[in-house]
Design a protein around this motif. Structure first.
Motif, PDB file in Angstrom:
ATOM      1  N   GLN A 181       0.912  -1.240  -0.114  1.00 33.07           N
ATOM      2  CA  GLN A 181       0.484  -0.236  -0.149  1.00 33.07           C
ATOM      3  C   GLN A 181       0.436   1.652   0.181  1.00 33.07           C
ATOM      4  O   GLN A 181       0.658   2.673  -0.507  1.00 33.07           O
ATOM      5  CB  GLN A 181      -1.021   0.342   0.946  1.00 33.07           C
ATOM      6  CG  GLN A 181      -2.371  -0.898   0.923  1.00 33.07           C
ATOM      7  CD  GLN A 181      -2.786  -0.952   2.268  1.00 33.07           C
ATOM      8  OE1 GLN A 181      -2.531  -0.482   3.388  1.00 33.07           O
ATOM      9  NE2 GLN A 181      -4.180  -1.900   2.487  1.00 33.07           N
ATOM     10  N   GLN A 182       1.837   1.172  -0.230  1.00 30.42           N
ATOM     11  CA  GLN A 182       3.163   1.876   0.057  1.00 30.42           C
ATOM     12  C   GLN A 182       3.547   3.167  -1.144  1.00 30.42           C
ATOM     13  O   GLN A 182       4.097   4.057  -1.493  1.00 30.42           O
ATOM     14  CB  GLN A 182       4.742   2.587   1.104  1.00 30.42           C
ATOM     15  CG  GLN A 182       5.167   0.929   0.025  1.00 30.42           C
ATOM     16  CD  GLN A 182       5.250  -0.312   0.497  1.00 30.42           C
ATOM     17  OE1 GLN A 182       4.053  -0.514   0.756  1.00 30.42           O
ATOM     18  NE2 GLN A 182       5.783  -1.453   0.351  1.00 30.42           N
ATOM     19  N   ARG A 183       2.695   2.162  -2.133  1.00 33.62           N
ATOM     20  CA  ARG A 183       2.803   2.181  -3.661  1.00 33.62           C
ATOM     21  C   ARG A 183       1.511   3.013  -4.008  1.00 33.62           C
ATOM     22  O   ARG A 183       1.750   2.804  -4.909  1.00 33.62           O
ATOM     23  CB  ARG A 183       3.721   1.577  -3.846  1.00 33.62           C
ATOM     24  CG  ARG A 183       5.146   0.771  -3.719  1.00 33.62           C
ATOM     25  CD  ARG A 183       5.798  -0.228  -4.758  1.00 33.62           C
ATOM     26  NE  ARG A 183       5.164  -1.694  -4.511  1.00 33.62           N
ATOM     27  CZ  ARG A 183       5.047  -2.392  -4.050  1.00 33.62           C
ATOM     28  NH1 ARG A 183       6.148  -2.300  -2.206  1.00 33.62           N
ATOM     29  NH2 ARG A 183       4.772  -3.725  -3.554  1.00 33.62           N
ATOM     30  N   ALA A 227       7.696   5.440   1.483  1.00 38.81           N
ATOM     31  CA  ALA A 227       8.143   4.977   2.626  1.00 38.81           C
ATOM     32  C   ALA A 227       7.539   5.551   3.764  1.00 38.81           C
ATOM     33  O   ALA A 227       6.472   6.404   3.746  1.00 38.81           O
ATOM     34  CB  ALA A 227       9.373   5.215   3.515  1.00 38.81           C
ATOM     35  N   LEU A 228       7.121   4.082   4.924  1.00 40.61           N
ATOM     36  CA  LEU A 228       6.480   4.921   6.352  1.00 40.61           C
ATOM     37  C   LEU A 228       7.847   5.814   7.231  1.00 40.61           C
ATOM     38  O   LEU A 228       9.129   4.831   6.913  1.00 40.61           O
ATOM     39  CB  LEU A 228       5.845   4.401   7.187  1.00 40.61           C
ATOM     40  CG  LEU A 228       5.052   3.789   5.914  1.00 40.61           C
ATOM     41  CD1 LEU A 228       3.829   1.954   6.730  1.00 40.61           C
ATOM     42  CD2 LEU A 228       3.303   4.415   6.467  1.00 40.61           C
ATOM     43  N   PRO A 229       7.652   5.597   8.297  1.00 41.01           N
ATOM     44  CA  PRO A 229       6.841   7.470   8.663  1.00 41.01           C
ATOM     45  C   PRO A 229       6.455   8.057   7.648  1.00 41.01           C
ATOM     46  O   PRO A 229       6.799   8.831   7.142  1.00 41.01           O
ATOM     47  CB  PRO A 229       6.857   7.286  10.002  1.00 41.01           C
ATOM     48  CG  PRO A 229       8.077   7.143  10.114  1.00 41.01           C
ATOM     49  CD  PRO A 229       9.083   6.746   9.002  1.00 41.01           C
ATOM     50  N   TYR A 242       8.527  13.820   6.935  1.00 40.33           N
ATOM     51  CA  TYR A 242       9.499  12.654   6.417  1.00 40.33           C
ATOM     52  C   TYR A 242      10.085  11.815   6.920  1.00 40.33           C
ATOM     53  O   TYR A 242      10.847  13.145   7.441  1.00 40.33           O
ATOM     54  CB  TYR A 242       8.749  12.521   4.790  1.00 40.33           C
ATOM     55  CG  TYR A 242       9.439  13.321   4.160  1.00 40.33           C
ATOM     56  CD1 TYR A 242       8.406  15.107   3.896  1.00 40.33           C
ATOM     57  CD2 TYR A 242      10.793  13.623   3.888  1.00 40.33           C
ATOM     58  CE1 TYR A 242       9.838  15.641   3.109  1.00 40.33           C
ATOM     59  CE2 TYR A 242      11.035  15.000   3.051  1.00 40.33           C
ATOM     60  CZ  TYR A 242      10.520  15.651   2.688  1.00 40.33           C
ATOM     61  OH  TYR A 242      10.917  17.063   2.342  1.00 40.33           O
ATOM     62  N   GLU A 243      10.772  11.151   7.376  1.00 37.48           N
ATOM     63  CA  GLU A 243      11.483  10.489   7.652  1.00 37.48           C
ATOM     64  C   GLU A 243      12.095  10.732   8.786  1.00 37.48           C
ATOM     65  O   GLU A 243      12.090  11.329   9.808  1.00 37.48           O
ATOM     66  CB  GLU A 243      13.340  11.426   6.818  1.00 37.48           C
ATOM     67  CG  GLU A 243      13.401  10.981   4.994  1.00 37.48           C
ATOM     68  CD  GLU A 243      14.082  10.158   5.342  1.00 37.48           C
ATOM     69  OE1 GLU A 243      14.788   8.986   5.786  1.00 37.48           O
ATOM     70  OE2 GLU A 243      13.696   9.145   4.081  1.00 37.48           O
ATOM     71  N   SER A 244      12.290   9.346   9.305  1.00 37.40           N
ATOM     72  CA  SER A 244      12.825   9.343  11.157  1.00 37.40           C
ATOM     73  C   SER A 244      12.953  10.161  11.749  1.00 37.40           C
ATOM     74  O   SER A 244      12.564  11.043  12.775  1.00 37.40           O
ATOM     75  CB  SER A 244      12.386   7.544  11.421  1.00 37.40           C
ATOM     76  OG  SER A 244      13.471   7.530  11.378  1.00 37.40           O
ATOM     77  N   LEU A 245      15.036  10.310  11.388  1.00 37.99           N
ATOM     78  CA  LEU A 245      15.562  11.463  12.147  1.00 37.99           C
ATOM     79  C   LEU A 245      14.823  12.178  11.900  1.00 37.99           C
ATOM     80  O   LEU A 245      15.044  13.392  13.494  1.00 37.99           O
ATOM     81  CB  LEU A 245      16.285  11.254  11.686  1.00 37.99           C
ATOM     82  CG  LEU A 245      17.529   9.285  11.799  1.00 37.99           C
ATOM     83  CD1 LEU A 245      18.929   9.752  11.682  1.00 37.99           C
ATOM     84  CD2 LEU A 245      17.261   9.519  12.883  1.00 37.99           C
ATOM     85  N   PRO A 302      11.493  -3.109   2.319  1.00 30.36           N
ATOM     86  CA  PRO A 302      10.547  -4.416   1.700  1.00 30.36           C
ATOM     87  C   PRO A 302      11.074  -4.197   0.271  1.00 30.36           C
ATOM     88  O   PRO A 302      11.838  -5.005  -0.625  1.00 30.36           O
ATOM     89  CB  PRO A 302       9.606  -3.533   1.804  1.00 30.36           C
ATOM     90  CG  PRO A 302       8.798  -3.156   3.255  1.00 30.36           C
ATOM     91  CD  PRO A 302      10.274  -2.734   3.621  1.00 30.36           C
ATOM     92  N   ARG A 303      11.367  -2.914   0.022  1.00 29.53           N
ATOM     93  CA  ARG A 303      11.945  -2.263  -1.435  1.00 29.53           C
ATOM     94  C   ARG A 303      13.211  -3.318  -2.222  1.00 29.53           C
ATOM     95  O   ARG A 303      13.168  -3.280  -2.872  1.00 29.53           O
ATOM     96  CB  ARG A 303      11.945  -1.011  -1.717  1.00 29.53           C
ATOM     97  CG  ARG A 303      12.909  -0.264  -0.813  1.00 29.53           C
ATOM     98  CD  ARG A 303      12.503   1.459  -1.037  1.00 29.53           C
ATOM     99  NE  ARG A 303      13.457   2.569  -0.311  1.00 29.53           N
ATOM    100  CZ  ARG A 303      12.505   2.644   0.433  1.00 29.53           C
ATOM    101  NH1 ARG A 303      11.889   2.012   1.522  1.00 29.53           N
ATOM    102  NH2 ARG A 303      14.148   3.310   1.497  1.00 29.53           N
ATOM    103  N   VAL A 304      13.989  -3.314  -0.590  1.00 28.02           N
ATOM    104  CA  VAL A 304      15.131  -3.517  -1.282  1.00 28.02           C
ATOM    105  C   VAL A 304      15.153  -5.236  -1.240  1.00 28.02           C
ATOM    106  O   VAL A 304      15.976  -5.936  -2.141  1.00 28.02           O
ATOM    107  CB  VAL A 304      16.486  -3.227  -0.607  1.00 28.02           C
ATOM    108  CG1 VAL A 304      17.487  -3.783   0.256  1.00 28.02           C
ATOM    109  CG2 VAL A 304      16.576  -1.604  -0.430  1.00 28.02           C
TER     110      VAL A 304
HETATM  111  N1  GSH Z   1      15.343   6.459   6.708  1.00 23.29           N
HETATM  112  C1  GSH Z   1      13.284   6.477   6.375  1.00 23.29           C
HETATM  113  C2  GSH Z   1      13.268   4.846   6.094  1.00 23.29           C
HETATM  114  C3  GSH Z   1      12.283   4.846   5.253  1.00 23.29           C
HETATM  115  C4  GSH Z   1      11.527   3.387   4.965  1.00 23.29           C
HETATM  116  O1  GSH Z   1      12.463   2.453   4.679  1.00 23.29           O
HETATM  117  N2  GSH Z   1      10.254   3.001   5.547  1.00 23.29           N
HETATM  118  C5  GSH Z   1       9.851   1.129   5.565  1.00 23.29           C
HETATM  119  C6  GSH Z   1       9.472   0.851   6.251  1.00 23.29           C
HETATM  120  S1  GSH Z   1      10.047   0.895   7.206  1.00 23.29           S
HETATM  121  C7  GSH Z   1       9.423   1.734   4.578  1.00 23.29           C
HETATM  122  O2  GSH Z   1       8.106   2.227   4.585  1.00 23.29           O
HETATM  123  N3  GSH Z   1       9.971   0.869   3.220  1.00 23.29           N
HETATM  124  C8  GSH Z   1       8.260   0.337   2.385  1.00 23.29           C
HETATM  125  C9  GSH Z   1       9.355   0.159   1.429  1.00 23.29           C
HETATM  126  O3  GSH Z   1      10.353  -0.578   0.895  1.00 23.29           O
HETATM  127  O4  GSH Z   1       8.549  -0.736  -0.062  1.00 23.29           O
HETATM  128  C10 GSH Z   1      13.530   6.547   7.848  1.00 23.29           C
HETATM  129  O5  GSH Z   1      14.119   6.759   8.150  1.00 23.29           O
HETATM  130  O6  GSH Z   1      12.159   7.134   8.101  1.00 23.29           O
END
Ligand code: GSH
Length: 217
Positions: free
Chosen positions: A38-40, A52-54, A65-68, A111-113
């Motif tokens: 659903q992220q896409r 990507a979340l969050p 966006y970006e957790s840090l 997941p995308r990787v």
């Molecule tokens: N660098 C980003 C990482 C974001 C990220 O990759 N989140 C993952 C979940 S922890 C995600 O949503 N991935 C979706 C995907 O890889 O398709 C952050 O720290 O917020």
């Protein structure tokens, strides 16, 4: 305030911890199921083009966006309790420890990787898991080397107050367990992670305590 979240997302786990430490409860939590892709979906892509979340939407509609970046924003807007030490060298150390997790290790196991490794390089599930374990352990070795040898380490990563480094360390330890990485060789990381996860703000944010989560992974 609206938080786009998914139980398994370690980056969202980090933001949930920071929100809890600051005593902030989002008005709405929107579930974006990463296992269903659903992220896409266009609706979420419009919120966060990185898919990507969050993502955290402030009351005036600003999307963070970006957790840090989100955690530092929360720390600036709600400074108590502080999540960074005051002195510049301490701030650099805490950010460095946090970035080992959030910038070096975690992006390699998302997941995308894993999907790309499967789709483009035909890596089967055991090989993809070995990949995740490898990068997870690399970060654990680096964290353990820093934390076990540096005088600034205390009850937590930096002295006796919770910081952004602890938020990232806890997320990494939980993620490592998801990938069945043995934490025994990393006693300082384990000690600090256990100390953090015993704190209510961390415990309530745990992936397995979120709606839709299974009893175990
Ligand atoms: N660098 C980003 C990482 C974001 C990220 O990759 N989140 C993952 C979940 S922890 C995600 O949503 N991935 C979706 C995907 O890889 O398709 C952050 O720290 O917020």
């Amino acid at each position: 305030m609206k938080l786009f979240s998914f139980w398994r997302s370690l980056a969202t786990f980090r933001v949930r911890i920071a929100l809890n430490l600051k005593g902030i409860a989002p008005d709405e939590v929107v579930d974006v199921n990463l296992m269903k892709g659903q992220q896409r979906a266009p609706e979420f892509r419009a919120v966060n083009p990185m898919m990507a979340l969050p993502a955290l939407v402030e009351n005036d509609g600003t999307v963070l966006y970006e957790s840090l970046a989100i955690i530092e924003y929360l720390d600036e807007v709600h400074p108590i309790p502080p999540l960074l030490p005051r002195e510049p060298r301490g701030r650099a150390r805490v950010r460095g420890l946090a970035q080992i997790v959030a910038c070096d290790a975690h992006p390699l196991v998302v997941p995308r990787v894993r999907d790309y490794l499967e789709r483009e390089f035909k890596l089967d599930e055991p090989k993809r898991t070995a990949w995740c374990r490898h990068w997870s352990a690399q970060a654990l070795h680096a964290l353990e080397a820093h934390l076990s040898s540096e005088k600034e380490t205390g009850r937590f990563c930096h002295g006796n107050a919770v910081s952004i480094a602890d938020i990232c360390l806890a997320s990494h330890a939980v993620g490592a367990k998801f990938f069945a990485v043995d934490l025994a060789p990393f006693p300082t990381v384990s000690r600090i992670a256990d100390t953090c996860l015993a704190i209510d703000a961390f415990a309530r944010a745990h992936p397995l305590r979120q709606p839709g989560a299974p009893a175990s992974v």
